[in-house]
Scaffold this motif. Structure first.
Motif, PDB file in Angstrom:
ATOM      1  N   GLY A 132       7.035  -7.866   7.426  1.00  0.00           N
ATOM      2  CA  GLY A 132       6.352  -6.694   6.903  1.00  0.00           C
ATOM      3  C   GLY A 132       6.097  -5.663   7.976  1.00  0.00           C
ATOM      4  N   ASN A 133       5.607  -4.505   7.536  1.00  0.00           N
ATOM      5  CA  ASN A 133       5.262  -3.444   8.474  1.00  0.00           C
ATOM      6  C   ASN A 133       4.618  -2.292   7.716  1.00  0.00           C
ATOM      7  OD1 ASN A 133       5.021  -2.074  10.918  1.00  0.00           O
ATOM      8  ND2 ASN A 133       7.140  -2.514  11.528  1.00  0.00           N
ATOM      9  N   ALA A 134       3.963  -1.429   8.468  1.00  0.00           N
ATOM     10  CA  ALA A 134       3.479  -0.161   7.929  1.00  0.00           C
ATOM     11  C   ALA A 134       4.474   0.925   8.321  1.00  0.00           C
ATOM     12  CB  ALA A 134       2.093   0.150   8.480  1.00  0.00           C
ATOM     13  N   PHE A 135       4.614   1.950   7.479  1.00  0.00           N
ATOM     14  CA  PHE A 135       5.623   2.973   7.729  1.00  0.00           C
ATOM     15  C   PHE A 135       5.224   4.267   7.019  1.00  0.00           C
ATOM     16  CE2 PHE A 135       6.686   0.312   4.157  1.00  0.00           C
ATOM     17  CZ  PHE A 135       7.076   1.187   3.156  1.00  0.00           C
ATOM     18  N   ASP A 136       5.933   5.352   7.360  1.00  0.00           N
ATOM     19  CA  ASP A 136       5.629   6.657   6.767  1.00  0.00           C
ATOM     20  C   ASP A 136       6.641   7.096   5.718  1.00  0.00           C
ATOM     21  OD1 ASP A 136       3.247   7.150   8.116  1.00  0.00           O
ATOM     22  OD2 ASP A 136       4.287   7.989   9.862  1.00  0.00           O
ATOM     23  N   ALA A 137       7.866   6.584   5.815  1.00  0.00           N
ATOM     24  CA  ALA A 137       8.913   7.007   4.891  1.00  0.00           C
ATOM     25  C   ALA A 137       9.752   5.806   4.481  1.00  0.00           C
ATOM     26  CB  ALA A 137       9.802   8.072   5.533  1.00  0.00           C
ATOM     27  N   GLY A 194       0.829  -1.192   0.000  1.00  0.00           N
ATOM     28  CA  GLY A 194       0.000   0.000   0.000  1.00  0.00           C
ATOM     29  C   GLY A 194       0.869   1.249   0.000  1.00  0.00           C
ATOM     30  N   PHE A 195       0.499   2.223  -0.810  1.00  0.00           N
ATOM     31  CA  PHE A 195       1.294   3.458  -0.916  1.00  0.00           C
ATOM     32  C   PHE A 195       0.342   4.651  -0.936  1.00  0.00           C
ATOM     33  CE2 PHE A 195       3.466   0.047  -3.235  1.00  0.00           C
ATOM     34  CZ  PHE A 195       4.647  -0.025  -2.503  1.00  0.00           C
ATOM     35  N   THR A 196       0.663   5.658  -0.135  1.00  0.00           N
ATOM     36  CA  THR A 196      -0.158   6.864  -0.028  1.00  0.00           C
ATOM     37  C   THR A 196       0.665   8.088  -0.419  1.00  0.00           C
ATOM     38  OG1 THR A 196      -1.372   5.874   1.809  1.00  0.00           O
ATOM     39  CG2 THR A 196      -1.610   8.257   1.492  1.00  0.00           C
ATOM     40  N   PHE A 197       0.068   8.936  -1.248  1.00  0.00           N
ATOM     41  CA  PHE A 197       0.714  10.193  -1.655  1.00  0.00           C
ATOM     42  C   PHE A 197      -0.252  11.327  -1.310  1.00  0.00           C
ATOM     43  CE2 PHE A 197       1.876   6.727  -4.437  1.00  0.00           C
ATOM     44  CZ  PHE A 197       3.268   6.726  -4.360  1.00  0.00           C
ATOM     45  N   HIS A 200       2.301   3.874   4.206  1.00  0.00           N
ATOM     46  CA  HIS A 200       2.675   2.813   3.277  1.00  0.00           C
ATOM     47  C   HIS A 200       2.683   1.460   3.983  1.00  0.00           C
ATOM     48  CE1 HIS A 200       3.940   6.281   1.001  1.00  0.00           C
ATOM     49  NE2 HIS A 200       4.902   6.551   1.872  1.00  0.00           N
ATOM     50  N   LEU A 201       2.649   0.399   3.181  1.00  0.00           N
ATOM     51  CA  LEU A 201       2.654  -0.965   3.718  1.00  0.00           C
ATOM     52  C   LEU A 201       3.420  -1.883   2.785  1.00  0.00           C
ATOM     53  CD1 LEU A 201       1.513  -3.226   5.654  1.00  0.00           C
ATOM     54  CD2 LEU A 201      -0.377  -3.438   3.998  1.00  0.00           C
ATOM     55  N   LEU A 202       4.273  -2.711   3.372  1.00  0.00           N
ATOM     56  CA  LEU A 202       4.929  -3.792   2.642  1.00  0.00           C
ATOM     57  C   LEU A 202       4.847  -5.055   3.494  1.00  0.00           C
ATOM     58  CD1 LEU A 202       8.184  -2.120   1.217  1.00  0.00           C
ATOM     59  CD2 LEU A 202       6.163  -2.852  -0.079  1.00  0.00           C
ATOM     60  N   PHE A 203       4.392  -6.133   2.893  1.00  0.00           N
ATOM     61  CA  PHE A 203       4.275  -7.402   3.611  1.00  0.00           C
ATOM     62  C   PHE A 203       4.500  -8.556   2.643  1.00  0.00           C
ATOM     63  CE2 PHE A 203       1.431 -11.053   4.253  1.00  0.00           C
ATOM     64  CZ  PHE A 203       2.002 -11.591   5.404  1.00  0.00           C
ATOM     65  N   GLY A 204       5.206  -9.589   3.124  1.00  0.00           N
ATOM     66  CA  GLY A 204       5.412 -10.792   2.337  1.00  0.00           C
ATOM     67  C   GLY A 204       5.443 -12.018   3.227  1.00  0.00           C
ATOM     68  N   SER A 205       5.048 -13.158   2.671  1.00  0.00           N
ATOM     69  CA  SER A 205       4.993 -14.391   3.443  1.00  0.00           C
ATOM     70  C   SER A 205       5.330 -15.583   2.553  1.00  0.00           C
ATOM     71  CB  SER A 205       3.590 -14.581   4.050  1.00  0.00           C
ATOM     72  OG  SER A 205       3.483 -15.839   4.684  1.00  0.00           O
ATOM     73  N   VAL A 206       6.042 -16.553   3.127  1.00  0.00           N
ATOM     74  CA  VAL A 206       6.359 -17.818   2.452  1.00  0.00           C
ATOM     75  C   VAL A 206       5.867 -18.945   3.345  1.00  0.00           C
ATOM     76  CG1 VAL A 206       8.156 -19.304   1.526  1.00  0.00           C
ATOM     77  CG2 VAL A 206       8.404 -16.820   1.369  1.00  0.00           C
TER      78      VAL A 206
END
Length: 583
Positions: free
Chosen positions: A530-535, A458-461, A505-511
């Motif tokens: 993964g995690n959510a973050f601002d920068a 997820g990405f926010t602008f 923003h959000l980046l997550f991955g799983s195996v």
């Protein structure tokens, strides 16, 4: 009572005697391996009556069986190219019983010296048929394998019939084997016959549904080449509409006029109005209960109304939608949806009302997409601050999935992509633009293993202050379907007081690697990050690893995962349990 016990004892004695007598004659095959060995073993079955109930062997039957073994072995080996095998049978008798030792010298397999595959008739130059001829799997110099030949032959005929050549047959289909030379010649000729086409289509049994509505589910049109494959697709489309309990086709090429075959589709409708309930439990939501009401034929036009009530420990939702089908195809529609949602996870509290109008259509066989505009009014409390926001949110979405089995898939994929945005000139409290995606890839591996790869992004602008962004549009991580080992939506940027407030923003991955146990169970090992973050310059990935036990039932999956945090000073272990039953 005594008679029943006596009969039972007699039956047990007879069964035990039969089992012992079966062990008195064994067949051992030497000189073979793999599929040839399996086929020979299957062919050498002891004839009934050779071993009597008292364990005595009929010597005459045994001798006759022994003499026929070489011919049986030869016949069992021919599908694998062995036409010159030599077999010797030795009878070994001891106090433990009789052993038939079958020693086989399979010899050199027969190879193919020539292959001639041709097509005759009106379909001679059909591209798909010519491609199968060019790619015929048996070539000069290959070992003659009967199963490969038969499959290629069946594929050729099936392709012809699915292209409208319903009378396709093989006037010539022969394999000449020259044993002394160790070679074989293949000659195969497909005669297509005339091509048939779809004629007029008539629907029977569902008079309340408009004819134009029913025709949306057809995967063919009048004048297309007749294909049973397209009939099956149409049947599946009608079943999946959730409107028909039974679907039967009447087609007979004897009734064809000018090679056009009429199609009659007999339908048995399901109840138009229905209520379904469901119960479940998830570590994220706690116990949950669902009630769904549907009316799938409003005003006898095929319009649908559906409403749904979701109640759980942390989520309360009520939604209703009115769906108007398009005349284009069965996956195109316009929908108006109104929903009320209250969420109370540990990190925030949110009450929202949304009204969404969307227009969707199908793309290809497995994808769906369209445009929407959403009005969102939300009041939320997070980090000790209570805020209200109103957004006019237009966007586009594309999603799809394909799996080989709905109950326990072994391979497939699922994805969803959404682009949405708004600005203050539309009347929104805050302006932003977001790109959100989720994706799953499932691979089948040897050894009854499956590999599942999952991702979320997820990405926010935006230009305005982030604190006015509704909490339902912020990103969090952690939970049953995110980074396991952490509680639901407990990961993300924090405020000055240490409260999680969600990120831009959000980046997550799983195996996840799962090993099937039986037909319904599986054990899995997984790794999440993964995690959510601002920068992008300040990303800290939360990580976890663990094991799971999964049960796949017809009413829903049961998943028990135990996850432990990784690369953290004080790692914790968390149990995740998900169960869902829909009636």
């Amino acid at each position: 009572m005594i008679k029943c016990i006596s009969v039972s004892l007699i039956l047990l004695v007879l069964l035990a005697t039969t089992a012992l007598s079966a062990e008195r004659v064994r067949i051992v095959v030497d000189g073979l391996e793999g599929r040839p060995l399996e086929n020979v073993r299957a062919a050498l079955r002891l004839p009934e009556g050779m071993v009597k109930p008292d364990g005595e062997i009929d010597k005459g039957m045994l001798d006759q069986f022994r003499k026929g073994i070489p011919d049986q072995v030869q016949e069992a080996l021919q599908p694998y190219g062995f036409f010159n095998s030599r077999t010797e049978v030795f009878v070994q008798t001891s106090t433990e019983g009789t052993v038939l030792r079958v020693v086989v010298e399979p010899g050199t397999p027969v190879t193919i010296s020539s292959v001639k595959v041709t097509i005759e008739g009106p379909g001679t130059y059909e591209t798909q048929l010519q491609e199968l001829v060019r790619s015929f799997p048996l070539k000069k110099g290959d070992v003659l394998l009967s199963d490969v030949y038969e499959k290629a032959k069946a594929d050729l005929q099936s392709r012809a019939r699915n292209s409208g050549y319903l009378d396709a047959d093989f006037p010539v289909h022969k394999i000449d084997v020259y044993r002394t030379k160790g070679i074989a010649e293949i000659e195969l000729s497909l005669r297509t016959g005339n091509r048939y086409y779809f004629g007029d289509v008539t629907f029977l049994g569902a008079p309340k549904y408009p004819d134009s509505f029913l025709r949306r589910y057809l995967s063919f049109k009048k004048g297309d080449a007749f294909s049973y494959l397209n009939l099956n697709k149409t049947r599946l489309n009608l079943y999946n509409s959730d409107r028909f309990r039974e679907v039967f086709f009447q087609t007979d090429k004897k009734t064809a006029k000018n090679q056009d075959i009429p199609v009659v589709i007999n339908l048995t409708p399901s109840p138009e109005k229905r209520i379904k309930t469901g119960v479940g439990y998830g570590t994220d939501t706690g116990a949950r209960f669902l009630v769904r009401y549907q009316d799938v034929n409003i005003i006898d036009r095929g319009h649908e109304f559906r409403s749904e009530l979701n109640v759980s420990e942390r989520l309360y939702g009520l939604a209703g939608a009115y769906i108007v089908p398009s005349g284009k195809d069965f996956r195109s529609f316009t929908a108006l949806r109104l929903s009320f949602l209250r969420e109370t996870p540990v990190t925030y509290e949110s009450n929202s009302v949304s009204l969404e109008l969307n227009r969707e259509r199908g793309f290809g066989e497995n994808s769906q997409g369209g445009m929407f505009i959403r009005l969102l009014d939300e009041r939320f409390t997070i980090g000790g601050e209570t805020t209200s926001s109103f957004l006019v949110l237009p966007g586009v979405r594309l999603y799809g999935q394909r799996v080989d089995n709905l109950i326990r898939p072994q391979k497939g994929y699922r994805y969803a992509i959404e682009l949405r945005g708004t600005d203050t000139f539309l009347g929104s409290t805050v302006g932003l633009f977001q790109v959100v995606s989720v994706g799953d890839l499932l691979f089948s591996l040897p050894g009854r293993l499956t590999l599942l790869l999952r991702s979320q992004t997820g990405f926010t602008f935006q230009r305005q202050a982030f604190d006015e962004v509704p909490v339902t549009l912020r990103f969090f991580a952690g939970g049953d379907r995110s980074v396991r080992g952490y509680s639901y939506q407990s990961l993300g940027p924090r405020d000055a007081n240490g409260d999680v407030i969600g990120g831009k923003h959000l980046l997550f991955g799983s195996v996840e690697l799962e090993r099937a146990i039986g037909n319904d169970w599986g054990i899995a090992a997984f790794y999440d990050a993964g995690n959510a973050f601002d920068a992008f310059t300040n990303i800290t990935f939360a990580q976890s690893a663990g094991l799971g036990i999964h049960y796949y039932s017809k009413v829903g999956p049961f998943r028990l995962d135990i996850a432990r945090q990784v690369n953290t000073p004080s790692p914790a272990t968390r149990i995740h349990f998900i169960v869902g039953i829909f009636i």
